[in-house]
Design a protein around this motif. Sequence first.
Motif, short mmCIF file in Angstrom:
data_model
loop_
_atom_site.label_atom_id
_atom_site.label_comp_id
_atom_site.label_asym_id
_atom_site.label_seq_id
_atom_site.Cartn_x
_atom_site.Cartn_y
_atom_site.Cartn_z
N PHE A 186 0.82 -1.22 0.00
CA PHE A 186 0.00 0.00 0.00
C PHE A 186 0.86 1.27 0.00
O PHE A 186 0.41 2.30 -0.51
N THR A 187 2.06 1.17 0.54
CA THR A 187 2.97 2.32 0.44
C THR A 187 3.34 2.58 -1.00
O THR A 187 3.41 3.73 -1.45
N LEU A 188 3.56 1.50 -1.77
CA LEU A 188 3.85 1.65 -3.19
C LEU A 188 2.64 2.20 -3.94
O LEU A 188 2.77 3.07 -4.81
N ILE A 189 1.46 1.70 -3.62
CA ILE A 189 0.24 2.21 -4.26
C ILE A 189 0.09 3.71 -3.98
O ILE A 189 -0.27 4.49 -4.88
N ALA A 190 0.39 4.12 -2.76
CA ALA A 190 0.31 5.55 -2.41
C ALA A 190 1.37 6.34 -3.15
O ALA A 190 1.11 7.44 -3.66
N ALA A 191 2.58 5.81 -3.24
CA ALA A 191 3.66 6.50 -3.95
C ALA A 191 3.34 6.68 -5.42
O ALA A 191 3.79 7.63 -6.06
N MET A 192 2.55 5.76 -5.97
CA MET A 192 2.11 5.86 -7.36
C MET A 192 0.94 6.82 -7.53
O MET A 192 0.51 7.09 -8.66
N GLY A 193 0.37 7.30 -6.42
CA GLY A 193 -0.77 8.20 -6.50
C GLY A 193 -2.09 7.50 -6.72
O GLY A 193 -3.07 8.11 -7.17
N ARG A 194 -2.16 6.20 -6.36
CA ARG A 194 -3.37 5.43 -6.63
C ARG A 194 -4.07 4.95 -5.36
O ARG A 194 -5.00 4.15 -5.43
N LEU A 195 -3.65 5.45 -4.20
CA LEU A 195 -4.31 5.05 -2.96
C LEU A 195 -5.49 5.99 -2.73
O LEU A 195 -5.49 6.85 -1.85
N SER A 196 -6.50 5.81 -3.54
CA SER A 196 -7.69 6.66 -3.49
C SER A 196 -8.92 5.77 -3.41
O SER A 196 -8.89 4.60 -3.80
N PRO A 197 -10.04 6.31 -2.93
CA PRO A 197 -11.27 5.51 -2.87
C PRO A 197 -11.74 5.05 -4.23
O PRO A 197 -12.38 4.00 -4.35
N VAL A 198 -11.40 5.79 -5.28
CA VAL A 198 -11.80 5.40 -6.64
C VAL A 198 -10.98 4.20 -7.10
O VAL A 198 -11.52 3.20 -7.57
N ASP A 199 -9.66 4.29 -6.97
CA ASP A 199 -8.79 3.19 -7.40
C ASP A 199 -9.01 1.94 -6.56
O ASP A 199 -8.90 0.81 -7.07
N LEU A 200 -9.31 2.12 -5.28
CA LEU A 200 -9.54 0.98 -4.41
C LEU A 200 -10.97 0.44 -4.52
O LEU A 200 -11.28 -0.59 -3.92
N ALA A 201 -11.80 1.15 -5.29
CA ALA A 201 -13.21 0.75 -5.48
C ALA A 201 -13.92 0.61 -4.14
O ALA A 201 -14.68 -0.34 -3.92
N LEU A 202 -13.72 1.58 -3.26
CA LEU A 202 -14.37 1.54 -1.96
C LEU A 202 -15.84 1.94 -2.12
O LEU A 202 -16.18 2.81 -2.92
N PRO A 203 -16.72 1.32 -1.34
CA PRO A 203 -18.16 1.63 -1.44
C PRO A 203 -18.51 2.92 -0.71
O PRO A 203 -19.24 2.91 0.29
N VAL A 204 -17.99 4.05 -1.21
CA VAL A 204 -18.22 5.34 -0.55
C VAL A 204 -18.53 6.39 -1.62
O VAL A 204 -18.24 6.20 -2.81
N THR A 205 -19.10 7.48 -1.17
CA THR A 205 -19.28 8.64 -2.04
C THR A 205 -18.02 9.49 -1.95
O THR A 205 -17.64 9.93 -0.86
N VAL A 206 -17.38 9.71 -3.07
CA VAL A 206 -16.10 10.41 -3.08
C VAL A 206 -16.33 11.90 -2.87
O VAL A 206 -17.12 12.54 -3.58
N ASP A 207 -15.65 12.46 -1.88
CA ASP A 207 -15.74 13.89 -1.60
C ASP A 207 -14.83 14.66 -2.55
O ASP A 207 -13.67 14.30 -2.74
N THR A 208 -15.36 15.72 -3.13
CA THR A 208 -14.57 16.56 -4.01
C THR A 208 -15.08 17.99 -3.92
O THR A 208 -16.26 18.22 -3.64
N GLY A 209 -14.21 18.93 -4.17
CA GLY A 209 -14.61 20.33 -4.12
C GLY A 209 -14.98 20.89 -5.48
O GLY A 209 -15.30 22.08 -5.60
N GLU A 210 -14.96 20.05 -6.52
CA GLU A 210 -15.22 20.56 -7.87
C GLU A 210 -16.62 21.13 -8.01
O GLU A 210 -16.81 22.18 -8.63
N GLY A 211 -17.60 20.47 -7.44
CA GLY A 211 -18.96 20.99 -7.53
C GLY A 211 -19.11 22.33 -6.81
O GLY A 211 -19.80 23.23 -7.29
#
Length: 453
Positions: free
Chosen positions: A412-437
Amino acid sequence: MNLYRVLVAGALAAAMAVVPSSAQAESLAEALASAYQNNPDIASALLSVKSSAEDIALRKAGLRPTIGASIDSTYNWSVTEDGYNDSTNVTGGLSYNQTLFDNFRTDAEIEQARALADLSEHALRNEEQNVLLSVVESYMNVIRDTQLIELRQDNVDFYQAQANSANDRLEVGEGTRIEVSQSQARLAQGRAAYQAAVSSLATSRASYQRWVGSPPQNLSIAHEFDNLIPGSLDAAIASAEERHPAILSARAAIRAAEAGSDAAEAAFGPTLDMIGSLCAIGCFGSTPNPPNGVSGSVRFSLSIPIYAGGALGASVRKANIQQVKSEVDAMSSYDQVRQAVISSWSALQNATAQITSARAAVSAGEEVVSGVIQERDLGQSTTLDVLDAQAELTSARELLIEARTSQVIATFTLIAAMGRLSPVDLALPVTVDTGEGYVAKVEDVWLELRSID
Protein backbone atom coordinates in the motif's frame (compact mmCIF):
# COMPACT_ATOMS: atom_id res chain seq x y z
CA MET A 1 2.83 -19.49 39.75
CA ASN A 2 -0.96 -19.91 39.83
CA LEU A 3 -1.38 -16.16 40.28
CA TYR A 4 0.73 -15.53 37.19
CA ARG A 5 -1.38 -17.94 35.16
CA VAL A 6 -4.49 -15.98 36.17
CA LEU A 7 -2.88 -12.68 35.19
CA VAL A 8 -1.70 -14.06 31.86
CA ALA A 9 -5.13 -15.44 31.09
CA GLY A 10 -6.74 -12.10 31.90
CA ALA A 11 -4.27 -10.15 29.76
CA LEU A 12 -4.71 -12.54 26.87
CA ALA A 13 -8.48 -12.26 27.10
CA ALA A 14 -8.25 -8.48 26.97
CA ALA A 15 -5.84 -8.55 24.07
CA MET A 16 -7.88 -11.03 22.10
CA ALA A 17 -10.98 -8.88 22.41
CA VAL A 18 -9.86 -7.77 18.96
CA VAL A 19 -11.14 -11.13 17.70
CA PRO A 20 -14.85 -11.46 18.50
CA SER A 21 -17.29 -13.55 16.50
CA SER A 22 -16.79 -13.96 12.78
CA ALA A 23 -20.08 -12.13 12.20
CA GLN A 24 -18.35 -8.94 13.34
CA ALA A 25 -15.32 -9.36 11.08
CA GLU A 26 -14.00 -6.21 9.44
CA SER A 27 -12.06 -6.53 6.21
CA LEU A 28 -9.35 -4.12 5.17
CA ALA A 29 -11.63 -2.64 2.51
CA GLU A 30 -14.33 -2.02 5.12
CA ALA A 31 -11.83 -0.35 7.44
CA LEU A 32 -10.62 1.89 4.60
CA ALA A 33 -14.19 2.84 3.69
CA SER A 34 -15.07 3.60 7.30
CA ALA A 35 -12.00 5.79 7.71
CA TYR A 36 -12.72 7.68 4.50
CA GLN A 37 -16.25 8.48 5.62
CA ASN A 38 -15.46 9.39 9.23
CA ASN A 39 -11.90 10.70 9.45
CA PRO A 40 -11.76 14.40 10.46
CA ASP A 41 -8.49 15.02 8.60
CA ILE A 42 -10.21 14.35 5.28
CA ALA A 43 -13.19 16.49 6.30
CA SER A 44 -10.82 19.33 7.22
CA ALA A 45 -9.02 19.09 3.86
CA LEU A 46 -12.37 19.24 2.05
CA LEU A 47 -13.29 22.41 3.93
CA SER A 48 -9.95 23.89 2.87
CA VAL A 49 -10.91 23.23 -0.75
CA LYS A 50 -14.19 25.07 -0.30
CA SER A 51 -12.46 27.93 1.46
CA SER A 52 -9.97 28.26 -1.41
CA ALA A 53 -12.84 28.22 -3.91
CA GLU A 54 -14.30 31.32 -2.29
CA ASP A 55 -11.17 33.23 -3.32
CA ILE A 56 -12.26 32.75 -6.94
CA ALA A 57 -15.53 34.54 -6.22
CA LEU A 58 -13.68 37.26 -4.35
CA ARG A 59 -11.34 37.88 -7.28
CA LYS A 60 -14.12 37.78 -9.89
CA ALA A 61 -15.97 40.42 -7.92
CA GLY A 62 -13.24 42.87 -8.96
CA LEU A 63 -14.66 43.07 -12.50
CA ARG A 64 -18.31 42.93 -11.53
CA PRO A 65 -20.48 45.93 -10.68
CA THR A 66 -21.34 46.94 -7.17
CA ILE A 67 -24.82 48.35 -6.80
CA GLY A 68 -26.19 49.95 -3.69
CA ALA A 69 -29.29 51.79 -2.54
CA SER A 70 -29.39 54.59 0.00
CA ILE A 71 -31.98 56.71 1.75
CA ASP A 72 -31.02 59.79 3.75
CA SER A 73 -33.30 61.78 6.02
CA THR A 74 -32.24 65.19 7.37
CA TYR A 75 -34.14 67.30 9.89
CA ASN A 76 -33.14 71.01 10.02
CA TRP A 77 -34.25 73.56 12.58
CA SER A 78 -33.39 77.12 13.60
CA VAL A 79 -34.49 79.70 16.18
CA THR A 80 -34.35 83.39 15.20
CA GLU A 81 -36.06 86.62 16.11
CA ASP A 82 -38.76 85.65 13.68
CA GLY A 83 -39.43 82.45 15.51
CA TYR A 84 -38.77 78.71 15.16
CA ASN A 85 -38.23 77.20 11.74
CA ASP A 86 -37.70 73.56 10.77
CA SER A 87 -37.73 71.36 7.72
CA THR A 88 -37.25 67.71 6.76
CA ASN A 89 -35.40 66.61 3.66
CA VAL A 90 -35.52 62.99 2.43
CA THR A 91 -33.38 61.79 -0.47
CA GLY A 92 -33.03 58.34 -1.98
CA GLY A 93 -31.24 56.81 -4.90
CA LEU A 94 -28.94 54.16 -6.34
CA SER A 95 -25.20 53.96 -6.88
CA TYR A 96 -23.28 51.93 -9.46
CA ASN A 97 -19.55 51.28 -9.61
CA GLN A 98 -17.64 49.02 -11.96
CA THR A 99 -14.05 48.59 -13.09
CA LEU A 100 -14.14 48.41 -16.87
CA PHE A 101 -10.44 47.78 -17.44
CA ASP A 102 -7.49 47.25 -15.10
CA ASN A 103 -4.83 46.05 -17.55
CA PHE A 104 -6.01 42.43 -16.98
CA ARG A 105 -4.80 42.44 -13.39
CA THR A 106 -8.04 41.00 -12.04
CA ASP A 107 -8.06 38.33 -14.75
CA ALA A 108 -4.61 37.23 -13.59
CA GLU A 109 -5.77 37.19 -9.97
CA ILE A 110 -8.77 35.05 -10.93
CA GLU A 111 -6.49 32.56 -12.65
CA GLN A 112 -4.25 32.55 -9.59
CA ALA A 113 -7.25 31.82 -7.34
CA ARG A 114 -8.33 28.98 -9.61
CA ALA A 115 -4.86 27.47 -9.53
CA LEU A 116 -4.80 27.68 -5.74
CA ALA A 117 -8.22 26.02 -5.60
CA ASP A 118 -6.83 23.19 -7.74
CA LEU A 119 -3.87 22.98 -5.40
CA SER A 120 -6.24 22.57 -2.46
CA GLU A 121 -8.07 19.81 -4.34
CA HIS A 122 -4.79 17.97 -4.85
CA ALA A 123 -3.96 18.52 -1.18
CA LEU A 124 -7.28 16.84 -0.36
CA ARG A 125 -6.29 13.85 -2.48
CA ASN A 126 -2.91 13.74 -0.76
CA GLU A 127 -4.56 13.82 2.66
CA GLU A 128 -6.81 10.96 1.60
CA GLN A 129 -3.73 8.94 0.70
CA ASN A 130 -2.06 9.72 4.02
CA VAL A 131 -5.15 8.71 6.00
CA LEU A 132 -5.76 5.50 4.04
CA LEU A 133 -2.11 4.49 4.36
CA SER A 134 -2.27 5.12 8.11
CA VAL A 135 -5.35 2.89 8.23
CA VAL A 136 -3.44 0.09 6.51
CA GLU A 137 -0.51 0.47 8.89
CA SER A 138 -2.68 0.45 12.01
CA TYR A 139 -4.78 -2.43 10.63
CA MET A 140 -1.71 -4.56 10.01
CA ASN A 141 -0.12 -3.58 13.32
CA VAL A 142 -3.16 -4.90 15.17
CA ILE A 143 -2.94 -8.18 13.27
CA ARG A 144 0.81 -8.41 13.89
CA ASP A 145 0.57 -7.73 17.61
CA THR A 146 -2.34 -10.14 18.00
CA GLN A 147 -0.34 -12.88 16.32
CA LEU A 148 2.72 -12.05 18.44
CA ILE A 149 0.63 -12.38 21.60
CA GLU A 150 -0.53 -15.84 20.54
CA LEU A 151 3.00 -16.87 19.59
CA ARG A 152 4.57 -15.57 22.77
CA GLN A 153 1.88 -17.16 24.91
CA ASP A 154 2.71 -20.49 23.28
CA ASN A 155 6.36 -19.73 23.95
CA VAL A 156 5.63 -19.09 27.64
CA ASP A 157 3.74 -22.37 27.82
CA PHE A 158 6.69 -24.16 26.22
CA TYR A 159 9.19 -22.66 28.66
CA GLN A 160 6.87 -23.46 31.54
CA ALA A 161 6.77 -27.08 30.44
CA GLN A 162 10.58 -27.16 30.17
CA ALA A 163 10.92 -25.66 33.65
CA ASN A 164 8.56 -28.28 35.06
CA SER A 165 10.47 -31.02 33.22
CA ALA A 166 13.78 -29.75 34.60
CA ASN A 167 12.37 -29.78 38.13
CA ASP A 168 11.05 -33.31 37.65
CA ARG A 169 14.40 -34.58 36.39
CA LEU A 170 16.16 -32.87 39.27
CA GLU A 171 13.91 -34.61 41.77
CA VAL A 172 14.73 -38.04 40.31
CA GLY A 173 18.43 -37.24 40.05
CA GLU A 174 18.60 -36.98 36.24
CA GLY A 175 18.95 -33.20 36.01
CA THR A 176 20.88 -30.34 37.55
CA ARG A 177 20.03 -27.08 39.27
CA ILE A 178 21.74 -25.27 36.40
CA GLU A 179 19.16 -26.66 33.97
CA VAL A 180 16.38 -25.56 36.33
CA SER A 181 17.83 -22.06 36.53
CA GLN A 182 18.31 -21.86 32.78
CA SER A 183 14.72 -22.88 32.08
CA GLN A 184 13.36 -20.45 34.70
CA ALA A 185 15.44 -17.62 33.17
CA ARG A 186 14.02 -18.33 29.72
CA LEU A 187 10.52 -18.49 31.22
CA ALA A 188 11.00 -15.03 32.73
CA GLN A 189 12.19 -13.69 29.37
CA GLY A 190 9.18 -15.24 27.64
CA ARG A 191 6.79 -13.62 30.10
CA ALA A 192 8.43 -10.22 29.58
CA ALA A 193 8.17 -10.59 25.79
CA TYR A 194 4.51 -11.53 26.14
CA GLN A 195 3.76 -8.46 28.24
CA ALA A 196 5.56 -6.28 25.69
CA ALA A 197 3.30 -7.69 22.98
CA VAL A 198 0.20 -6.95 25.08
CA SER A 199 1.31 -3.34 25.54
CA SER A 200 2.10 -2.99 21.84
CA LEU A 201 -1.35 -4.29 20.92
CA ALA A 202 -3.03 -1.75 23.18
CA THR A 203 -1.16 1.01 21.36
CA SER A 204 -2.01 -0.43 17.94
CA ARG A 205 -5.69 -0.70 18.86
CA ALA A 206 -5.74 2.94 19.92
CA SER A 207 -4.12 3.95 16.64
CA TYR A 208 -6.64 1.87 14.71
CA GLN A 209 -9.59 3.51 16.44
CA ARG A 210 -8.12 6.95 15.78
CA TRP A 211 -7.93 6.39 12.01
CA VAL A 212 -10.93 4.12 11.43
CA GLY A 213 -13.26 5.52 14.08
CA SER A 214 -14.18 2.19 15.72
CA PRO A 215 -12.37 -0.59 17.62
CA PRO A 216 -10.81 -3.38 15.55
CA GLN A 217 -12.86 -6.55 15.14
CA ASN A 218 -11.57 -9.86 13.82
CA LEU A 219 -9.19 -8.44 11.25
CA SER A 220 -7.76 -10.44 8.38
CA ILE A 221 -4.45 -10.09 6.56
CA ALA A 222 -6.11 -11.03 3.24
CA HIS A 223 -6.81 -8.29 0.70
CA GLU A 224 -7.55 -7.97 -3.01
CA PHE A 225 -5.50 -4.93 -3.98
CA ASP A 226 -2.40 -6.61 -5.42
CA ASN A 227 -3.78 -5.93 -8.90
CA LEU A 228 -2.88 -2.24 -8.43
CA ILE A 229 0.82 -3.09 -8.40
CA PRO A 230 2.37 -2.69 -11.90
CA GLY A 231 4.69 -5.22 -13.45
CA SER A 232 7.78 -3.02 -13.41
CA LEU A 233 9.42 -0.22 -11.49
CA ASP A 234 9.37 2.04 -14.56
CA ALA A 235 5.60 1.66 -14.82
CA ALA A 236 5.25 2.56 -11.14
CA ILE A 237 7.37 5.69 -11.61
CA ALA A 238 5.38 6.70 -14.70
CA SER A 239 2.12 6.36 -12.76
CA ALA A 240 3.50 8.49 -9.93
CA GLU A 241 4.65 11.25 -12.28
CA GLU A 242 1.21 11.36 -13.85
CA ARG A 243 -1.06 10.98 -10.82
CA HIS A 244 0.66 11.66 -7.50
CA PRO A 245 -1.08 14.54 -5.68
CA ALA A 246 2.25 16.07 -4.64
CA ILE A 247 3.32 16.44 -8.27
CA LEU A 248 -0.10 17.75 -9.32
CA SER A 249 0.07 20.23 -6.43
CA ALA A 250 3.48 21.39 -7.63
CA ARG A 251 2.10 22.01 -11.12
CA ALA A 252 -0.82 23.98 -9.69
CA ALA A 253 1.60 26.01 -7.58
CA ILE A 254 3.54 26.94 -10.73
CA ARG A 255 0.31 28.09 -12.38
CA ALA A 256 -0.55 30.19 -9.35
CA ALA A 257 2.91 31.76 -9.27
CA GLU A 258 2.79 32.58 -13.00
CA ALA A 259 -0.60 34.24 -12.57
CA GLY A 260 0.72 36.14 -9.56
CA SER A 261 3.60 37.44 -11.66
CA ASP A 262 1.18 38.55 -14.38
CA ALA A 263 -0.97 40.36 -11.81
CA ALA A 264 2.04 42.18 -10.38
CA GLU A 265 3.15 43.38 -13.82
CA ALA A 266 -0.40 44.45 -14.69
CA ALA A 267 -0.38 46.86 -11.75
CA PHE A 268 1.79 49.20 -13.85
CA GLY A 269 -1.07 49.67 -16.35
CA PRO A 270 -4.09 51.97 -16.40
CA THR A 271 -7.39 51.43 -14.61
CA LEU A 272 -10.73 52.64 -15.98
CA ASP A 273 -13.73 52.85 -13.65
CA MET A 274 -17.33 53.79 -14.31
CA ILE A 275 -19.27 55.48 -11.49
CA GLY A 276 -22.96 56.14 -11.78
CA SER A 277 -25.62 57.53 -9.46
CA LEU A 278 -29.37 57.95 -9.61
CA CYS A 279 -31.50 60.15 -7.35
CA ALA A 280 -35.20 59.30 -7.23
CA ILE A 281 -36.43 60.97 -4.01
CA GLY A 282 -35.85 64.55 -2.88
CA CYS A 283 -33.49 65.30 -5.69
CA PHE A 284 -34.17 69.04 -5.90
CA GLY A 285 -33.76 70.26 -2.38
CA SER A 286 -36.19 71.07 0.44
CA THR A 287 -37.78 74.25 -0.82
CA PRO A 288 -41.44 74.67 0.06
CA ASN A 289 -42.57 73.28 -3.27
CA PRO A 290 -39.69 71.33 -4.81
CA PRO A 291 -40.31 69.85 -8.26
CA ASN A 292 -40.71 66.10 -8.58
CA GLY A 293 -38.34 64.13 -10.79
CA VAL A 294 -35.16 62.11 -10.94
CA SER A 295 -31.57 63.00 -11.62
CA GLY A 296 -28.48 61.00 -12.34
CA SER A 297 -24.90 61.12 -13.38
CA VAL A 298 -22.34 58.89 -15.02
CA ARG A 299 -18.64 59.51 -14.96
CA PHE A 300 -15.54 57.65 -16.04
CA SER A 301 -12.28 57.70 -14.12
CA LEU A 302 -8.95 56.75 -15.71
CA SER A 303 -5.91 56.38 -13.46
CA ILE A 304 -2.33 55.55 -14.40
CA PRO A 305 0.31 54.84 -11.75
CA ILE A 306 3.46 56.89 -12.16
CA TYR A 307 5.36 56.36 -8.93
CA ALA A 308 4.44 54.31 -5.85
CA GLY A 309 7.57 54.56 -3.78
CA GLY A 310 9.04 51.38 -5.27
CA ALA A 311 6.15 49.15 -4.15
CA LEU A 312 5.14 48.14 -7.68
CA GLY A 313 8.66 47.13 -8.67
CA ALA A 314 9.14 45.20 -5.46
CA SER A 315 5.87 43.36 -6.05
CA VAL A 316 7.01 42.29 -9.52
CA ARG A 317 10.40 41.14 -8.31
CA LYS A 318 8.84 39.19 -5.44
CA ALA A 319 6.30 37.55 -7.79
CA ASN A 320 9.08 36.54 -10.19
CA ILE A 321 11.08 35.04 -7.34
CA GLN A 322 8.01 33.10 -6.19
CA GLN A 323 7.56 31.78 -9.71
CA VAL A 324 11.16 30.52 -9.85
CA LYS A 325 10.76 29.05 -6.37
CA SER A 326 7.62 27.16 -7.41
CA GLU A 327 9.53 25.59 -10.28
CA VAL A 328 12.40 24.60 -7.99
CA ASP A 329 9.91 23.15 -5.48
CA ALA A 330 8.32 21.15 -8.30
CA MET A 331 11.70 19.62 -9.12
CA SER A 332 12.06 18.64 -5.45
CA SER A 333 8.57 17.11 -5.45
CA TYR A 334 9.41 15.02 -8.51
CA ASP A 335 12.58 13.76 -6.83
CA GLN A 336 10.81 12.97 -3.56
CA VAL A 337 8.00 11.06 -5.27
CA ARG A 338 10.47 9.12 -7.42
CA GLN A 339 12.47 8.23 -4.31
CA ALA A 340 9.30 7.11 -2.53
CA VAL A 341 8.34 4.83 -5.43
CA ILE A 342 11.78 3.23 -5.63
CA SER A 343 12.01 2.85 -1.85
CA SER A 344 8.57 1.25 -1.52
CA TRP A 345 9.20 -0.99 -4.53
CA SER A 346 12.43 -2.22 -2.92
CA ALA A 347 10.69 -2.68 0.44
CA LEU A 348 8.02 -4.82 -1.22
CA GLN A 349 10.60 -7.01 -2.94
CA ASN A 350 12.57 -7.34 0.30
CA ALA A 351 9.48 -8.27 2.33
CA THR A 352 8.57 -10.96 -0.21
CA ALA A 353 12.06 -12.42 0.03
CA GLN A 354 11.96 -12.26 3.83
CA ILE A 355 8.73 -14.25 3.86
CA THR A 356 10.29 -17.02 1.80
CA SER A 357 13.35 -17.10 4.05
CA ALA A 358 11.32 -17.00 7.27
CA ARG A 359 9.06 -19.83 6.15
CA ALA A 360 12.09 -22.02 5.48
CA ALA A 361 13.59 -21.06 8.84
CA VAL A 362 10.35 -21.89 10.67
CA SER A 363 10.06 -25.27 8.98
CA ALA A 364 13.67 -26.13 9.81
CA GLY A 365 13.37 -24.76 13.33
CA GLU A 366 10.37 -26.94 14.13
CA GLU A 367 12.31 -30.03 13.13
CA VAL A 368 15.33 -28.89 15.16
CA VAL A 369 13.28 -28.35 18.32
CA SER A 370 11.60 -31.72 17.99
CA GLY A 371 14.94 -33.45 17.39
CA VAL A 372 16.77 -31.69 20.23
CA ILE A 373 14.02 -32.61 22.69
CA GLN A 374 14.38 -36.25 21.71
CA GLU A 375 18.15 -36.04 22.07
CA ARG A 376 17.75 -34.38 25.48
CA ASP A 377 15.47 -37.20 26.60
CA LEU A 378 18.17 -39.68 25.47
CA GLY A 379 20.89 -37.71 27.22
CA GLN A 380 22.58 -36.59 24.01
CA SER A 381 21.61 -32.89 24.40
CA THR A 382 21.05 -30.57 27.32
CA THR A 383 18.11 -28.48 28.42
CA LEU A 384 20.04 -25.41 27.28
CA ASP A 385 20.17 -26.88 23.77
CA VAL A 386 16.38 -27.24 23.84
CA LEU A 387 15.91 -23.70 25.10
CA ASP A 388 18.25 -22.30 22.44
CA ALA A 389 16.48 -24.22 19.69
CA GLN A 390 13.10 -22.93 20.87
CA ALA A 391 14.42 -19.36 21.01
CA GLU A 392 15.64 -19.63 17.41
CA LEU A 393 12.30 -21.06 16.31
CA THR A 394 10.41 -18.27 18.06
CA SER A 395 12.63 -15.67 16.40
CA ALA A 396 11.97 -17.23 13.00
CA ARG A 397 8.21 -17.23 13.61
CA GLU A 398 8.29 -13.60 14.70
CA LEU A 399 10.30 -12.70 11.62
CA LEU A 400 7.64 -14.38 9.48
CA ILE A 401 4.90 -12.38 11.18
CA GLU A 402 6.86 -9.15 10.73
CA ALA A 403 7.62 -9.97 7.08
CA ARG A 404 3.96 -10.62 6.27
CA THR A 405 3.00 -7.35 7.91
CA SER A 406 5.76 -5.48 6.07
CA GLN A 407 4.70 -6.97 2.76
CA VAL A 408 1.14 -5.65 3.04
CA ILE A 409 2.26 -2.24 4.27
CA ALA A 410 4.88 -2.03 1.52
CA THR A 411 2.20 -2.91 -1.04
CA PHE A 412 0.00 0.00 0.00
CA THR A 413 2.97 2.32 0.44
CA LEU A 414 3.85 1.65 -3.19
CA ILE A 415 0.24 2.21 -4.26
CA ALA A 416 0.31 5.55 -2.41
CA ALA A 417 3.66 6.50 -3.95
CA MET A 418 2.11 5.86 -7.36
CA GLY A 419 -0.77 8.20 -6.50
CA ARG A 420 -3.37 5.43 -6.63
CA LEU A 421 -4.31 5.05 -2.96
CA SER A 422 -7.69 6.66 -3.49
CA PRO A 423 -11.27 5.51 -2.87
CA VAL A 424 -11.80 5.40 -6.64
CA ASP A 425 -8.79 3.19 -7.40
CA LEU A 426 -9.54 0.98 -4.41
CA ALA A 427 -13.21 0.75 -5.48
CA LEU A 428 -14.37 1.54 -1.96
CA PRO A 429 -18.16 1.63 -1.44
CA VAL A 430 -18.22 5.34 -0.55
CA THR A 431 -19.28 8.64 -2.04
CA VAL A 432 -16.10 10.41 -3.08
CA ASP A 433 -15.74 13.89 -1.60
CA THR A 434 -14.57 16.56 -4.01
CA GLY A 435 -14.61 20.33 -4.12
CA GLU A 436 -15.22 20.56 -7.87
CA GLY A 437 -18.96 20.99 -7.53
CA TYR A 438 -18.52 23.71 -4.94
CA VAL A 439 -16.01 25.53 -7.15
CA ALA A 440 -18.51 25.48 -10.02
CA LYS A 441 -21.17 27.03 -7.79
CA VAL A 442 -19.02 29.88 -6.53
CA GLU A 443 -18.14 30.78 -10.14
CA ASP A 444 -21.82 31.74 -10.61
CA VAL A 445 -22.19 35.50 -11.16
CA TRP A 446 -25.54 35.61 -9.32
CA LEU A 447 -24.32 33.62 -6.33
CA GLU A 448 -24.72 36.52 -3.93
CA LEU A 449 -28.45 36.62 -4.65
CA ARG A 450 -29.09 33.06 -3.44
CA SER A 451 -27.79 30.49 -0.99
CA ILE A 452 -25.24 27.77 -1.65
CA ASP A 453 -25.01 24.28 -0.17
